[in-house]
Design a protein around this motif. Structure first.
Motif, PDB file in Angstrom:
ATOM      1  N   GLN A 184      22.250   7.101  37.272  1.00  0.00           N
ATOM      2  CA  GLN A 184      21.191   7.274  36.210  1.00  0.00           C
ATOM      3  C   GLN A 184      20.010   6.776  36.879  1.00  0.00           C
ATOM      4  OE1 GLN A 184      22.235   4.816  32.734  1.00  0.00           O
ATOM      5  NE2 GLN A 184      21.487   6.077  31.398  1.00  0.00           N
ATOM      6  N   ARG A 203      18.825   9.300  39.495  1.00  0.00           N
ATOM      7  CA  ARG A 203      18.326  10.419  38.656  1.00  0.00           C
ATOM      8  C   ARG A 203      16.855  10.335  38.196  1.00  0.00           C
ATOM      9  NH1 ARG A 203      21.369  10.623  34.659  1.00  0.00           N
ATOM     10  NH2 ARG A 203      23.290  11.721  35.611  1.00  0.00           N
ATOM     11  N   ASP A 204      16.727   8.990  37.390  1.00  0.00           N
ATOM     12  CA  ASP A 204      15.384   8.640  36.879  1.00  0.00           C
ATOM     13  C   ASP A 204      14.367   8.571  38.138  1.00  0.00           C
ATOM     14  OD1 ASP A 204      16.467   8.741  34.525  1.00  0.00           O
ATOM     15  OD2 ASP A 204      16.536   6.356  34.394  1.00  0.00           O
ATOM     16  N   ILE A 246      13.495  12.175  38.935  1.00  0.00           N
ATOM     17  CA  ILE A 246      12.663  12.954  37.850  1.00  0.00           C
ATOM     18  C   ILE A 246      11.118  12.264  38.088  1.00  0.00           C
ATOM     19  CG2 ILE A 246      12.326  12.956  35.531  1.00  0.00           C
ATOM     20  CD1 ILE A 246      15.287  13.015  35.178  1.00  0.00           C
ATOM     21  N   GLY A 298       8.627  14.105  39.660  1.00  0.00           N
ATOM     22  CA  GLY A 298       7.892  15.347  39.248  1.00  0.00           C
ATOM     23  C   GLY A 298       9.332  16.532  39.320  1.00  0.00           C
ATOM     24  N   LEU A 299      10.380  16.497  39.426  1.00  0.00           N
ATOM     25  CA  LEU A 299      11.372  17.457  39.476  1.00  0.00           C
ATOM     26  C   LEU A 299      11.918  17.625  38.039  1.00  0.00           C
ATOM     27  CD1 LEU A 299      12.777  16.456  42.842  1.00  0.00           C
ATOM     28  CD2 LEU A 299      11.240  18.285  42.246  1.00  0.00           C
ATOM     29  N   PHE A 300      12.557  18.834  38.159  1.00  0.00           N
ATOM     30  CA  PHE A 300      13.123  19.256  36.543  1.00  0.00           C
ATOM     31  C   PHE A 300      14.497  19.305  36.937  1.00  0.00           C
ATOM     32  CE2 PHE A 300       9.666  22.326  34.580  1.00  0.00           C
ATOM     33  CZ  PHE A 300       8.743  21.318  35.180  1.00  0.00           C
ATOM     34  N   GLU A 301      15.162  18.517  36.077  1.00  0.00           N
ATOM     35  CA  GLU A 301      16.819  18.496  36.163  1.00  0.00           C
ATOM     36  C   GLU A 301      17.286  19.710  35.845  1.00  0.00           C
ATOM     37  OE1 GLU A 301      20.697  15.756  35.400  1.00  0.00           O
ATOM     38  OE2 GLU A 301      19.033  15.712  33.934  1.00  0.00           O
ATOM     39  N   CYS A 302      18.141  20.306  36.753  1.00  0.00           N
ATOM     40  CA  CYS A 302      19.123  21.459  36.025  1.00  0.00           C
ATOM     41  C   CYS A 302      20.645  20.937  36.144  1.00  0.00           C
ATOM     42  CB  CYS A 302      18.975  22.538  37.354  1.00  0.00           C
ATOM     43  SG  CYS A 302      17.470  23.255  37.499  1.00  0.00           S
ATOM     44  N   GLN A 326      10.040  23.440  40.466  1.00  0.00           N
ATOM     45  CA  GLN A 326      10.383  22.051  41.260  1.00  0.00           C
ATOM     46  C   GLN A 326      11.702  21.607  40.568  1.00  0.00           C
ATOM     47  OE1 GLN A 326       6.536  22.305  40.751  1.00  0.00           O
ATOM     48  NE2 GLN A 326       7.484  22.603  38.710  1.00  0.00           N
ATOM     49  N   GLU A 385      19.240  18.750  40.878  1.00  0.00           N
ATOM     50  CA  GLU A 385      20.536  18.824  40.422  1.00  0.00           C
ATOM     51  C   GLU A 385      21.269  17.701  40.901  1.00  0.00           C
ATOM     52  OE1 GLU A 385      23.443  22.015  40.246  1.00  0.00           O
ATOM     53  OE2 GLU A 385      24.445  20.932  38.486  1.00  0.00           O
TER      54      GLU A 385
END
Lengths: 340, 799
Positions: free
Chosen positions: B498, B501-502, B505, B508-512, B572, B575
């Protein structure tokens, strides 16, 4: 009156005149440098303080402090006056409607948002997150969970098998078994994770989806404890007005078993399209861990009891964000992702 | 399963409305999934009194009536029925009434019949769907008040669709549901009275069970001289009320009794049974049977059949054979009421893909005792509807009645499990109302004997469920959340993922999120893997999608391409997901990977020159450097590398603390050449384990400097091939005292420089001493020394 006090008084008189005349920033800064700067008058005077006779020291010190404060006031006053002058204003106001230079902001996937939120809620209630493999064996996924040998969920129709007889876990429940096998009670865990069903992808099914499952084993755990945890979860996730409803159901791994519903967060239970006019939204299953499951992991069901519950994360995400089709969650169109 | 409210009411008094009934059922575990009104008189039909009947001026058989429909309203209605006499009280469909007919909707309108206006329709019983009688108008009680809605007099039926959980096969019948309803509504449930004639004819050969392990009980009896024909209206109505089709009186009776009592029945045409007998046996290998639906099935010893003296006549518990069933010519029947071993029926049903109402019940388990009552009940109804006479006594072949489960029960234990205060007496009452036997009641417990229709009851916990269910789960009290913790959050891997991942993010990246099961092409796009490294499913949904993803690259490429084809060019993405490897020499079976993808404009929301800046190699490199800073990773380096995933010369391996963490670079042309985007695509794939393993926390505080720094710029022309890192290394080796940092601030190449094989570079050197302010002279001396060495040893042209 000693020499230092005289110097201070002279300087004050001079500074009054200079401050009144100072209109630009440079003149004011020079004023500060001359009196308060590193090589200015007051730092120099402070070095002379040591030579002042003891009986005059108190008076001199007071004059020194008052003088320094007054100089600062003069500087501040001059600054304030100069602030309103033309030198400090821009000739052209920026176009406030032009876009600002933004930092690129990242976005969490809605499934992760909901999973993280669930985990946070359960952590506040004292649950620890546990994890297990996605390639599971039949024992942990089915046998230990009291699933009958010819139960349809074991079918190759519904479960992905590997040639070696193992499977892709169909639920997060095997994590419960693994934790209980390796820990003495009490056990209080939640297990979020990816699970697999042999479903052809459509609006409500996918080859994989995510669940979060909870387990609490201790002495004298009751259905009232289960209900309180689920009620707390419902209000934390969907708001204080949301009530839960338990309905009897059947699962091989719990007895008694229930399904639980949340009162509809959209209409408050009056009935609307989201809850198909029933006032309730079916969430998932739960129950008191079956004595056979406890025995399978070596816990004595006469001593220990507990509850387990599970729910689908995609389902919660779809409810929460009103997403009509599960496939959108796995398409990863950036116009979708940036909404979260 | 479907329940008809009317049918259910044959066995139990239902003194509540449908909504309440449905709510009680759902809350008792019989989940109501749909409710549908069936039949019933349409709204708009009211009681009318014929005030006057006159002959139609232009028709022999029609009359013109004046009808009082209540509320002072009198309608003129043209009617063709013979009995529309003045004084009769009849149903009247007023204008606007809508009838549902098999042909569709039919709405009553104002009309003209041979020139005479008519304002409604008087109805027969058939027109109201109440019976088949269409000889004349339905005559109602003359005491009825005109205007009374007729649907109140003849309430329609309600079909309730319920979901029955697999542990409760006893709920697969009207009687079984009625038993629970009586408990829920506190009324009595009563079976219909079953009276059958006696018969002394014993036919010892009629029934033989060879496969005793698969058939614990078989009751056969013979009825002779039946008249097969249409069923009476009441029987048809009952079957149709739950969506069953009427076939003939004998078959309808067997279906009716199955739905009534939950016991599947079968009627054989006795004369088609060779030897006029049945043998319950395993099929021989290769034996064949043609089923009722016309399918021919080849059988084996795993299948249980009902055979005559020669061959299989029915697939036991699943479906009858084509030639042995009851037809119009049938006169003598053998009525089967049997118990089969549930697992065997389930296996057969699943293997052959045949699910029938009978197999559905058998595979969940039928009640040993009910076989007898059901046989009698069917006999009673066959004699009543198809005539004939009993041809044999009840030939009941069985392996003995199974023992009932005896369950000791402690009241306190049940209360503690369900967390609800329920008195001992209430528990006993609940058990008794559910038709369980309760003995040896003491102050602390009792002994419950579960009847054979409740095979789900085995243990105390099962009784606790009954108490919880009937007492009401809504009565479980609200208590405070309590519980003991059993570990620390630091231990859990979710928290670490977690946090990682934070951090990604925050850059500036988008999670897929992608599926884990992929195609071969997707899997092998990650060139670290060969076919043999992949883990393949035995039973994929489609043969093309059968492999566990070995890395996140393949599906990420798919997402990039999909977005680009939708003209989402500025991407951007990342995963973090689990990936799988079947080759332990390469990777563990399951691990986590991080995949990052960049393409398109860096700042599409900006304007002027900034808008035109597209992502390049250094964006991805910088992004990784920022990530490492956030993740407290300090000892890392980028090593030039080549890999088929990336464009040659534009990729690097990431090494963290001496371990390979992954690679990044510009995606290979074989992936991206066909994409409709002008922008390059950059990809990174990193091991999450290595990233997390190198995070040693934020470290200790460093004191802030107390004295000012002094900086000097140095610019020079360097050979084009000289790397930044070589210059830094050189400077480090020079060991300049008090050198705090070296910052590159310009690299410039124009055509002229390029032609000369050179580039222009400029650095800022910052000096600071922790204990004092450095003088200009000191700093100048050091920078001059450095300039001298740069010129002499690195052959730089200083500017």
């Amino acid at each position: 009156m000693n020499a230092i006090i005289e110097k201070i008084n002279r300087a004050l008189a001079e500074a009054e005149t200079r401050a009144a005349a100072a209109t630009d920033k440079a003149a004011i800064e020079q004023l500060r440098i001359d009196y308060l700067g590193r090589n200015g008058l007051f730092p120099a005077l402070s070095k002379e303080m040591g030579s002042v006779p003891a009986e005059e020291r108190k008076e001199t010190g007071r004059a020194f402090n008052a003088g320094r404060t007054r100089i600062q006031e003069l500087i501040d006053g001059a600054m304030e006056r100069s602030g309103s002058t033309a030198a400090d204003s821009v000739t052209e106001r920026p176009d406030l409607t032009l876009p600002g230079r933004r930092r690129m902001t990242g976005h969490k996937h809605p499934i992760t948002m909901v999973a993280d939120e669930c985990v946070a809620v359960f952590r506040r209630m004292g649950f620890i997150v546990a994890d297990g493999p996605e390639i599971e064996d039949v024992f942990h996924n089915f046998d230990a969970l009291n699933t009958p040998q010819d139960h349809p969920s074991r079918d190759e129709q519904d479960t992905f098998y590997f040639p070696d007889g193992r499977i892709l876990r169909t639920q997060t429940s095997p994590v419960q078994i693994r934790v209980m096998e390796s820990h003495e009670p009490p056990v209080r865990i939640v297990a979020p994770g990816r699970v697999f069903r042999r479903d052809t992808p459509d609006a409500t099914h996918g080859m994989n989806f995510h669940q979060i499952e909870g387990l609490y084993i201790d002495r004298n755990v009751s259905m009232a404890d289960l209900k309180s945890v689920l009620q707390t979860f419902a209000t934390e996730m969907f708001g204080s007005g949301v009530k839960i409803r338990l309905r009897p159901h059947f699962f091989p791994f719990t007895e008694p078993s229930v399904e639980y519903d949340f009162s509809c967060h959209m209409c408050g239970g009056k009935g609307c399209p989201v809850c198909k006019n029933s006032g309730y939204i079916e969430i998932a299953g739960a129950g008191m861990v079956d004595p056979a499951v406890l025995r399978n992991v070596g816990y004595d069901p006469e001593v220990w009891s507990g509850y387990a519950f599970g729910m689908g994360i995609e389902r919660l995400a779809m409810l929460r964000y009103r997403i009509p089709d599960l496939r959108y969650l796995y398409e990863n169109d950036v116009r979708f992702l940036e909404q979260f | 399963m479907d329940i008809s409210r009317k049918w259910l009411a044959d066995y139990v008094t239902i003194d509540c409305d449908v909504a309440t009934l449905c709510d009680r059922l759902t809350m008792a575990g019989i989940e109501v999934e749909a409710v549908e009104s069936a039949g019933g008189v349409p709204a708009g039909v009211v009681v009318g009194r014929i005030l006057e009947r006159k002959a139609h001026p232009d028709s022999d058989h029609m009359s013109v009536c004046r009808v009082d429909v209540g509320g002072g309203e009198v309608l003129q209605i043209v009617c063709g029925a013979p009995n529309c006499d003045a004084g009769n009280v009849v149903p009247v469909a007023k204008i606007g009434t809508v009838f549902q007919t098999p042909e569709g909707e039919f709405k009553i309108k104002k009309s003209k019949l041979r020139g005479v206006e008519s304002f409604g329709m008087m109805c027969s019983e058939r027109e109201l769907g109440l019976s088949d009688n269409h000889e004349g108008l339905m005559i109602l009680d003359p005491e009825l008040e005109p205007g009374t809605p007729v649907d109140r007099l003849f309430p329609g039926d309600v079909r309730i669709e319920v979901e029955v959980t697999p542990n409760r096969p006893d709920w697969l019948s009207m009687w079984g549901i009625a038993r629970d309803v009586s408990c829920l509504l506190d009324t009595e449930a009563k079976l219909p009275e079953v009276v059958v004639p006696e018969c002394d004819t014993v036919l010892p050969q009629l029934v033989t069970i060879e496969a005793t392990d698969l058939c614990p009980r078989y009751i056969g009896r013979v009825v002779r001289n039946v008249k097969v024909g249409p069923s009476p209206a009441w029987l048809r109505e009952r079957l149709e009320s739950i969506g069953l089709r009427s076939i003939n009186n004998v078959v309808d009776v067997t279906n009716f009794v199955m739905m009534e009592l939950g016991q599947p029945l079968h009627a054989f045409d006795l004369k088609r049974l060779s030897g006029e007998r049945v043998i319950v046996r395993r099929a021989a290998e290769g034996e064949k049977i043609t089923l009722l639906d016309g399918r021919e099935v080849e059988l084996g010893t795993r299948h249980l059949v009902i055979a005559d003296a020669e061959k299989p006549m029915a697939l036991a518990g699943v479906m009858g054979g084509e030639f042995s069933g009851v037809s119009d010519e049938t006169t003598d029947i053998l009525l089967e009421s049997a118990v089969f071993f549930s697992s065997n029926i389930r296996a057969t049903s699943r293997e052959l893909g045949i699910s029938t109402d009978a197999s559905y019940r058998y595979e969940r388990g039928v009640d040993y005792d009910m076989a007898e009552l059901a046989s009698d009940r069917a006999l009673q109804l066959i004699l009543a509807t198809a005539g004939g006479e009993l041809g044999s006594a009840r030939m009941d072949v069985n392996g003995g009645r199974p023992a009932e489960k005896v369950i000791p029960c402690r009241f306190d234990r049940i209360r503690s499990l369900i967390g609800t205060e329920v008195s001992n007496e209430r528990m006993v009452e609940i058990f008794r109302k559910l038709h369980l036997k309760v003995d040896e009641i003491t102050g602390t417990g009792c002994v419950v004997t579960a009847p054979l229709f409740r095979l789900d009851l085995e243990r105390e916990a099962d009784l606790a469920e009954e108490v919880a269910r009937i007492n009401g789960l809504d009565r479980i009290p609200a208590v405070a959340v309590t519980g003991k913790m059993c570990g620390s959050i630091r231990e859990d891997s979710y928290a670490r993922l977690q946090a990682l991942r934070d951090k990604v993010i925050s850059l500036g990246l988008f999670e897929c999120m992608h599926y884990s099961v992929v195609t071969l092409k997707s899997a092998l796009s990650d060139s670290r893997f060969e076919r043999g490294d992949l883990i393949e499913l035995k039973n994929p949904i489609s043969p093309e999608i059968s492999l566990l993803r070995p890395g996140l690259l393949g599906e990420m490429l798919g997402t990039l391409e999909r977005n680009i084809s939708r003209r989402n060019l500025n991407l951007q993405l990342f995963e973090i997901g689990r990936v799988f490897c079947g080759n332990p020499e390469k990777f563990p079976e399951e691990r986590y990977e991080l995949c990052i993808a960049l393409s398109g404009l860096r700042h599409p929301e900006r304007f002027s020159a900034e808008r035109r800046e597209a992502y390049d190699f250094y964006d991805l490199k910088g992004l990784l450097e920022s990530l490492f800073e956030l993740a407290n990773i300090k000892r890392y380096k980028f090593v030039p590398a080549d890999d088929p995933r990336f464009r040659k010369g534009c990729a690097a391996e990431v090494v963290i603390e001496g371990k390979t963490a992954g690679m990044f670079g510009e995606a290979a042309g074989k992936f991206t050449d066909s994409w409709r985007t002008p922008y390059a695509v950059f990809i990174a794939q990193l091991s999450v384990d290595v990233l997390l393993g190198a995070d040693h926390g934020a470290g200790h505080y460093r004191a802030l400097p107390q004295y000012p720094a002094t900086s000097r710029d140095v610019a020079f022309l360097a050979p084009a091939g000289l790397e930044h890192a070589e210059i830094l290394d050189f400077v480090r080796r020079c060991k300049l005292p008090d050198l705090e940092s070296v910052q590159l601030f310009d690299v410039f190449v124009d055509d002229k420089l390029r032609a000369a094989g050179k580039k222009s570079m400029a650095y800022e050197f910052v000096f600071r001493n922790a204990a004092r302010t450095l003088t200009d002279a000191e700093v100048n001396e050091r920078i001059e020394k450095l300039r001298g060495r740069l010129a002499a040893e690195l052959k730089l042209e200083l500017r």
